[in-house]
Design an enzyme around this catalytic site. Structure first.
Site, short mmCIF file in Angstrom:
data_model
loop_
_atom_site.label_atom_id
_atom_site.label_comp_id
_atom_site.label_asym_id
_atom_site.label_seq_id
_atom_site.Cartn_x
_atom_site.Cartn_y
_atom_site.Cartn_z
N HIS A 163 42.50 41.65 43.06
CA HIS A 163 41.57 40.76 42.36
C HIS A 163 40.52 40.36 43.39
O HIS A 163 40.84 40.16 44.56
CB HIS A 163 42.29 39.49 41.86
CG HIS A 163 41.34 38.39 41.50
ND1 HIS A 163 40.82 38.24 40.24
CD2 HIS A 163 40.80 37.39 42.25
CE1 HIS A 163 40.01 37.19 40.21
NE2 HIS A 163 39.98 36.66 41.43
N PHE A 183 44.45 39.79 26.52
CA PHE A 183 45.28 40.26 27.64
C PHE A 183 45.84 39.13 28.50
O PHE A 183 46.57 39.39 29.46
CB PHE A 183 44.46 41.22 28.53
CG PHE A 183 43.22 40.61 29.12
CD1 PHE A 183 43.28 39.81 30.26
CD2 PHE A 183 41.98 40.85 28.55
CE1 PHE A 183 42.14 39.25 30.81
CE2 PHE A 183 40.82 40.30 29.09
CZ PHE A 183 40.91 39.49 30.22
#
Length: 141
Positions: A117, A59
């Site tokens: 994040h 990814f």
């Protein structure tokens, strides 16, 4: 309990939705202080360097492409157990599995466009905070 710092990034999808203030309110309601903050548009090189730990993962390219797709809001958060507290606020990486009321459950679209994040450990947090806020531009309150 020790005061910790952790890094938080509000990703391009959440910045585009104009929910920065709502996310900040959650940090503050949980007792986290914003010790430093700035909005930036990451370059490809910056995103690749920041996420280098994932370089061999399938990814990686999509993650980098997503993180450079628009501006992000980066903040150093400070408080007791800041790393764990922020991770609890964020919820599971996959918003479909995130608990109701978490940032990802409320604001994320997918496992890729997952709004935020956060550092995963105190050691990682030190490195990540230093990446975005080198020097002395962090202010404890």
């Amino acid at each position: 309990m020790a005061i910790e710092r952790t890094l938080s990034i509000i990703k391009p999808d959440a910045v585009a939705k104009n929910v920065i203030g709502q996310i900040y309110a959650r940090f503050e309601a949980a007792g986290l202080k914003i010790a430093a903050a700035r909005m930036i548009h990451l370059s490809r090189a910056e995103a690749e360097q920041f996420y280098a730990v994932h370089k061999e993962r399938p990814f990686f390219k999509d993650l980098v492409d997503f993180m450079i797709s628009g501006p992000v809001m980066v903040q150093a958060l400070e408080g007791e157990n800041a790393v764990l507290k922020n991770r609890e606020l964020m919820g599971a990486t996959d918003p479909k599995k995130a608990a109701p009321g978490t940032i990802r459950a409320d604001f994320a679209d997918s496992i890729d466009a997952n709004a935020v994040h956060g550092s995963d450990a105190a050691e990682t947090a030190q490195v990540e905070v230093a990446f975005f806020f080198p020097g002395l531009n962090i202010y404890s309150r």
